[in-house]
Design a protein around this motif. Structure first.
Motif, PDB file in Angstrom:
ATOM      1  N   ILE A  78       0.840  -1.205   0.000  1.00 34.31           N
ATOM      2  CA  ILE A  78       0.000   0.000   0.000  1.00 34.31           C
ATOM      3  C   ILE A  78       0.874   1.254   0.000  1.00 34.31           C
ATOM      4  O   ILE A  78       0.612   2.212  -0.728  1.00 34.31           O
ATOM      5  N   LYS A  79       1.935   1.268   0.802  1.00 34.68           N
ATOM      6  CA  LYS A  79       2.814   2.442   0.891  1.00 34.68           C
ATOM      7  C   LYS A  79       3.570   2.684  -0.400  1.00 34.68           C
ATOM      8  O   LYS A  79       3.885   3.835  -0.722  1.00 34.68           O
ATOM      9  N   GLU A  80       3.868   1.624  -1.151  1.00 36.43           N
ATOM     10  CA  GLU A  80       4.582   1.764  -2.420  1.00 36.43           C
ATOM     11  C   GLU A  80       3.781   2.557  -3.449  1.00 36.43           C
ATOM     12  O   GLU A  80       4.355   3.149  -4.355  1.00 36.43           O
ATOM     13  N   THR A  81       2.454   2.574  -3.310  1.00 37.56           N
ATOM     14  CA  THR A  81       1.619   3.253  -4.304  1.00 37.56           C
ATOM     15  C   THR A  81       1.696   4.765  -4.199  1.00 37.56           C
ATOM     16  O   THR A  81       1.314   5.462  -5.126  1.00 37.56           O
ATOM     17  N   LYS A  82       2.153   5.285  -3.064  1.00 42.38           N
ATOM     18  CA  LYS A  82       2.253   6.734  -2.812  1.00 42.38           C
ATOM     19  C   LYS A  82       0.884   7.415  -2.800  1.00 42.38           C
ATOM     20  O   LYS A  82       0.779   8.622  -2.943  1.00 42.38           O
ATOM     21  N   LEU A  83      -0.197   6.623  -2.622  1.00 43.79           N
ATOM     22  CA  LEU A  83      -1.526   7.208  -2.484  1.00 43.79           C
ATOM     23  C   LEU A  83      -1.706   7.674  -1.046  1.00 43.79           C
ATOM     24  O   LEU A  83      -1.034   7.198  -0.139  1.00 43.79           O
ATOM     25  N   LYS A  84      -2.622   8.600  -0.854  1.00 42.54           N
ATOM     26  CA  LYS A  84      -2.832   9.160   0.486  1.00 42.54           C
ATOM     27  C   LYS A  84      -3.811   8.282   1.270  1.00 42.54           C
ATOM     28  O   LYS A  84      -4.935   8.684   1.567  1.00 42.54           O
ATOM     29  N   VAL A  85      -3.352   7.067   1.582  1.00 41.22           N
ATOM     30  CA  VAL A  85      -4.124   6.140   2.404  1.00 41.22           C
ATOM     31  C   VAL A  85      -3.204   5.565   3.475  1.00 41.22           C
ATOM     32  O   VAL A  85      -1.980   5.594   3.329  1.00 41.22           O
ATOM     33  N   GLN A  86      -3.811   5.069   4.535  1.00 45.03           N
ATOM     34  CA  GLN A  86      -3.053   4.471   5.619  1.00 45.03           C
ATOM     35  C   GLN A  86      -3.597   3.085   5.922  1.00 45.03           C
ATOM     36  O   GLN A  86      -4.805   2.887   5.919  1.00 45.03           O
ATOM     37  N   GLY A  87      -2.689   2.177   6.196  1.00 42.18           N
ATOM     38  CA  GLY A  87      -3.075   0.823   6.582  1.00 42.18           C
ATOM     39  C   GLY A  87      -2.567   0.517   7.967  1.00 42.18           C
ATOM     40  O   GLY A  87      -1.485   0.950   8.344  1.00 42.18           O
ATOM     41  N   GLN A  88      -3.377  -0.204   8.722  1.00 42.81           N
ATOM     42  CA  GLN A  88      -2.929  -0.605  10.044  1.00 42.81           C
ATOM     43  C   GLN A  88      -3.415  -2.018  10.331  1.00 42.81           C
ATOM     44  O   GLN A  88      -4.509  -2.411   9.933  1.00 42.81           O
ATOM     45  N   ILE A  89      -2.565  -2.785  11.020  1.00 44.89           N
ATOM     46  CA  ILE A  89      -2.889  -4.167  11.350  1.00 44.89           C
ATOM     47  C   ILE A  89      -3.742  -4.180  12.611  1.00 44.89           C
ATOM     48  O   ILE A  89      -3.390  -3.561  13.610  1.00 44.89           O
TER      49      ILE A  89
END
Length: 161
Positions: free
Chosen positions: A112-123
C-alpha cells in the motif's frame, strides 16, 4: 473518513461440505475400490490418509475441485508434507488458513505504501484496515491488491464512506 477492512476468512461450513463431497466421491469411484483412503475435518485442518502416493494425489485433486466448486479459494488450503503412517499408509495434513498473519499484514501495508496514495493501513489482530480521504484511492488499493499474488485469499469488507 472512508475505510475498508482486508480479511482472509474461510466459511467452515463450506469446507465441511467439500470434505463430505470428497468422501462421497472416494466411496463411489472405481479406482478407489478396496482402498482405505480417509478424509476427515478437524477444527482448522483436514487430515488425508491414503494407501499410496498416487491415491493421495488423487484425493488432493478431488478435495481441491470440491473446494473450488463450493466457492473456496485454493489459496486458503496449506498443504503439509506427506509422511508415512502406520500400515504402509501415507498421511498429509491440510491446514485451513484463517486470518492474516502479522508478516502478511506487514507485506500488504508495504504494498500500500509503495503506491504513494494518500491512504493508511494498520494491522488489527488478523485483519488490515485501510483508511483514506478519497474513495477512489481506496478502490485503487483494492484493485492493486487483487492483481498481486500474495499467496493468501483476501476479501475486502466493511467499505464505509
Amino acid at each position: 473518513m472512508p475505510s475498508f477492512d482486508i480479511v482472509s476468512k474461510v466459511d467452515m461450513q463450506e469446507v465441511d461440505n467439500a470434505v463430505n463431497q470428497t468422501v462421497k466421491e472416494i466411496g463411489q469411484r472405481y479406482d478407489f475400490k478396496g482402498s482405505k483412503c480417509e478424509v476427515t475435518l478437524e477444527k482448522e485442518a483436514i487430515k488425508l490418509l491414503a494407501d499410496d502416493d498416487f491415491r493421495l494425489k488423487a484425493v488432493v485433486d478431488i478435495l481441491q475441485s470440491k473446494c473450488i466448486k463450493r466457492g473456496l479459494s485454493p489459496k486458503a488450503l496449506q498443504y503439509g508434507k506427506a509422511e508415512p503412517a502406520s500400515g504402509s499408509m501415507i498421511r498429509q495434513l491440510v491446514t485451513i488458513q484463517q486470518g492474516i498473519s502479522k508478516e502478511k499484514g506487514k507485506e500488504i501495508i508495504a504494498q500500500i505504501k509503495e503506491t504513494k496514495l494518500k491512504v493508511q493501513g494498520q494491522i488489527q489482530d488478523d485483519q488490515v484496515r485501510v483508511t483514506g480521504k478519497n474513495i477512489d484511492d481506496l478502490q485503487e488499493i483494492i484493485r492493486l491488491l487483487k492483481s498481486k499474488d500474495l499467496s493468501i485469499d483476501l476479501q475486502f469488507i466493511n467499505f464505509r464512506q
